[in-house]
Design a protein around this motif. Structure first.
Motif, PDB file in Angstrom:
ATOM      1  N   ARG A   1       0.822  -1.207   0.000  1.00 36.06           N
ATOM      2  CA  ARG A   1       0.000   0.000   0.000  1.00 36.06           C
ATOM      3  C   ARG A   1       0.859   1.262   0.000  1.00 36.06           C
ATOM      4  N   TYR A   2       2.011   1.207   0.673  1.00 31.28           N
ATOM      5  CA  TYR A   2       2.926   2.349   0.689  1.00 31.28           C
ATOM      6  C   TYR A   2       3.446   2.626  -0.725  1.00 31.28           C
ATOM      7  N   GLU A   3       3.835   1.581  -1.434  1.00 32.47           N
ATOM      8  CA  GLU A   3       4.318   1.751  -2.805  1.00 32.47           C
ATOM      9  C   GLU A   3       3.210   2.300  -3.706  1.00 32.47           C
ATOM     10  N   THR A   4       1.991   1.837  -3.508  1.00 30.92           N
ATOM     11  CA  THR A   4       0.861   2.328  -4.288  1.00 30.92           C
ATOM     12  C   THR A   4       0.558   3.789  -3.957  1.00 30.92           C
ATOM     13  N   SER A   5       0.767   4.181  -2.711  1.00 33.25           N
ATOM     14  CA  SER A   5       0.431   5.540  -2.293  1.00 33.25           C
ATOM     15  C   SER A   5       1.357   6.590  -2.888  1.00 33.25           C
ATOM     16  N   LYS A   6       2.454   6.183  -3.481  1.00 32.92           N
ATOM     17  CA  LYS A   6       3.413   7.136  -4.033  1.00 32.92           C
ATOM     18  C   LYS A   6       2.861   7.923  -5.215  1.00 32.92           C
ATOM     19  N   ARG A   7       1.793   7.457  -5.811  1.00 26.80           N
ATOM     20  CA  ARG A   7       1.234   8.185  -6.945  1.00 26.80           C
ATOM     21  C   ARG A   7       0.225   9.260  -6.533  1.00 26.80           C
ATOM     22  N   TYR A   8      -0.058   9.367  -5.251  1.00 19.72           N
ATOM     23  CA  TYR A   8      -0.993  10.373  -4.760  1.00 19.72           C
ATOM     24  C   TYR A   8      -0.247  11.622  -4.308  1.00 19.72           C
ATOM     25  N   VAL A   9      -0.990  12.718  -4.214  1.00 23.07           N
ATOM     26  CA  VAL A   9      -0.396  13.954  -3.707  1.00 23.07           C
ATOM     27  C   VAL A   9      -0.170  13.823  -2.204  1.00 23.07           C
ATOM     28  N   ALA A  10       0.629  14.733  -1.673  1.00 24.24           N
ATOM     29  CA  ALA A  10       1.104  14.615  -0.292  1.00 24.24           C
ATOM     30  C   ALA A  10      -0.028  14.508   0.726  1.00 24.24           C
ATOM     31  N   PHE A  11      -1.074  15.300   0.611  1.00 26.49           N
ATOM     32  CA  PHE A  11      -2.142  15.267   1.620  1.00 26.49           C
ATOM     33  C   PHE A  11      -2.899  13.943   1.601  1.00 26.49           C
ATOM     34  N   GLN A  12      -3.158  13.421   0.405  1.00 31.38           N
ATOM     35  CA  GLN A  12      -3.826  12.122   0.329  1.00 31.38           C
ATOM     36  C   GLN A  12      -2.905  11.015   0.842  1.00 31.38           C
ATOM     37  N   ARG A  13      -1.646  11.123   0.489  1.00 34.61           N
ATOM     38  CA  ARG A  13      -0.685  10.103   0.921  1.00 34.61           C
ATOM     39  C   ARG A  13      -0.509  10.124   2.432  1.00 34.61           C
ATOM     40  N   TYR A  14      -0.524  11.310   3.015  1.00 32.39           N
ATOM     41  CA  TYR A  14      -0.419  11.447   4.469  1.00 32.39           C
ATOM     42  C   TYR A  14      -1.548  10.676   5.155  1.00 32.39           C
ATOM     43  N   ARG A  15      -2.750  10.883   4.667  1.00 36.37           N
ATOM     44  CA  ARG A  15      -3.916  10.200   5.227  1.00 36.37           C
ATOM     45  C   ARG A  15      -3.814   8.686   5.042  1.00 36.37           C
ATOM     46  N   LEU A  16      -3.353   8.257   3.862  1.00 37.12           N
ATOM     47  CA  LEU A  16      -3.198   6.830   3.596  1.00 37.12           C
ATOM     48  C   LEU A  16      -2.142   6.195   4.504  1.00 37.12           C
ATOM     49  N   MET A  17      -1.027   6.890   4.717  1.00 38.69           N
ATOM     50  CA  MET A  17       0.020   6.340   5.575  1.00 38.69           C
ATOM     51  C   MET A  17      -0.469   6.202   7.010  1.00 38.69           C
ATOM     52  N   LYS A  18      -1.235   7.177   7.478  1.00 36.52           N
ATOM     53  CA  LYS A  18      -1.798   7.065   8.826  1.00 36.52           C
ATOM     54  C   LYS A  18      -2.678   5.830   8.939  1.00 36.52           C
ATOM     55  N   SER A  19      -3.532   5.618   7.949  1.00 35.99           N
ATOM     56  CA  SER A  19      -4.438   4.464   8.010  1.00 35.99           C
ATOM     57  C   SER A  19      -3.672   3.143   7.893  1.00 35.99           C
ATOM     58  N   MET A  20      -2.591   3.118   7.116  1.00 32.58           N
ATOM     59  CA  MET A  20      -1.781   1.899   6.996  1.00 32.58           C
ATOM     60  C   MET A  20      -1.205   1.498   8.354  1.00 32.58           C
ATOM     61  N   ILE A  21      -0.619   2.469   9.019  1.00 34.62           N
ATOM     62  CA  ILE A  21       0.006   2.192  10.311  1.00 34.62           C
ATOM     63  C   ILE A  21      -1.042   1.785  11.336  1.00 34.62           C
ATOM     64  N   LYS A  22      -2.176   2.481  11.337  1.00 34.25           N
ATOM     65  CA  LYS A  22      -3.240   2.137  12.282  1.00 34.25           C
ATOM     66  C   LYS A  22      -3.724   0.704  12.089  1.00 34.25           C
ATOM     67  N   GLU A  23      -3.854   0.277  10.832  1.00 29.07           N
ATOM     68  CA  GLU A  23      -4.319  -1.083  10.569  1.00 29.07           C
ATOM     69  C   GLU A  23      -3.344  -2.132  11.092  1.00 29.07           C
ATOM     70  N   VAL A  24      -2.053  -1.877  10.925  1.00 29.40           N
ATOM     71  CA  VAL A  24      -1.054  -2.834  11.409  1.00 29.40           C
ATOM     72  C   VAL A  24      -1.042  -2.863  12.937  1.00 29.40           C
ATOM     73  N   VAL A  25      -1.043  -1.689  13.544  1.00 30.56           N
ATOM     74  CA  VAL A  25      -0.930  -1.590  14.992  1.00 30.56           C
ATOM     75  C   VAL A  25      -2.180  -2.106  15.702  1.00 30.56           C
ATOM     76  N   ASN A  26      -3.338  -1.873  15.125  1.00 23.60           N
ATOM     77  CA  ASN A  26      -4.593  -2.230  15.787  1.00 23.60           C
ATOM     78  C   ASN A  26      -5.158  -3.569  15.363  1.00 23.60           C
ATOM     79  N   ASN A  27      -4.371  -4.409  14.692  1.00 23.25           N
ATOM     80  CA  ASN A  27      -4.843  -5.714  14.262  1.00 23.25           C
ATOM     81  C   ASN A  27      -5.061  -6.597  15.500  1.00 23.25           C
ATOM     82  N   LYS A  28      -6.281  -7.006  15.728  1.00 25.84           N
ATOM     83  CA  LYS A  28      -6.614  -7.742  16.943  1.00 25.84           C
ATOM     84  C   LYS A  28      -6.178  -9.206  16.886  1.00 25.84           C
ATOM     85  N   TYR A  29      -5.765  -9.693  15.734  1.00 24.68           N
ATOM     86  CA  TYR A  29      -5.369 -11.096  15.601  1.00 24.68           C
ATOM     87  C   TYR A  29      -3.892 -11.332  15.892  1.00 24.68           C
ATOM     88  N   MET A  30      -3.162 -10.276  16.201  1.00 23.60           N
ATOM     89  CA  MET A  30      -1.740 -10.434  16.491  1.00 23.60           C
ATOM     90  C   MET A  30      -1.599 -10.806  17.923  1.00 23.60           C
TER      91      MET A  30
END
Length: 190
Positions: A161-190
């Protein structure tokens, strides 16, 4: 017997106590204990990596948007690089190999204590009891491997998802990176 772990050897000392089938069950138990120990260490390493990502994410909230953008990129890259290094097994460098040897020598007394505990723990168990213990160890090993796999897969998905986010502008990418990290950190199955 192949690769020997920290509990290797206790079987040969105890193999004279029972019949041939007893030795097979004890060898299986030893292998399961060694595999479980290695899997638990790997899981702990990845779990610490996720906890560190979480702490850095919380700390990054103190920065303004543009500085936090750089911090988020760094967090994602560092986490993905740790995964890649772990999968490639890049500990074979001369400095790393020497350091690993020193660590092994340092932990040798602990291994001897672990072997003695294992001998005491299992010397009075019958083959049936040991087989039941092996079943429990196998279930625990499968559970640890599953959880480790979930962590690896979520980090790999974050990388994709990080590699895919490189084609977006900075503000959209910022939001996407936040959601990526949140998904990894908040995964309840870990």
């Amino acid at each position: 017997m192949g690769k020997k772990g920290k509990l290797a050897g206790w079987i040969t000392r105890n193999s004279n106590n029972g019949e041939g089938s007893s030795t097979g069950v004890r060898k299986e138990n030893e292998q399961l204990c060694n595999d479980l120990d290695a899997a638990q260490q790997e899981y702990k390493k990845f779990r610490i990596l996720i906890e560190q990502l979480h702490l850095e994410y919380v700390e990054s909230k103190e920065y303004e948007l543009f500085r936090r953008y750089g911090k988020l990129k760094g967090m994602i890259k560092r986490t993905v690089n740790h995964l890649r290094l772990a999968e490639s097994g890049d500990a074979g460098t001369s400095v790393g190999a020497g350091l690993m040897q020193i660590c092994r020598e340092f932990t040798r007394p602990k291994e001897i204590v672990a072997v003695k505990k294992m001998e005491e723990k299992y010397k009075d168990l019958s083959d049936e009891d040991l087989a039941q213990k092996n079943t429990q160890l196998q279930e625990e090993l499968n559970n640890i491997k599953r959880r480790t796999s979930i962590i690896k897969d979520s980090i790999q998905e974050m990388d994709d998802r990080y590699e895919t986010s490189k084609r977006y502008v900075a503000f959209q990418r910022y939001r996407l990176m936040k959601s990526m990290i949140k998904e990894v950190v908040n995964n309840k199955y870990m």
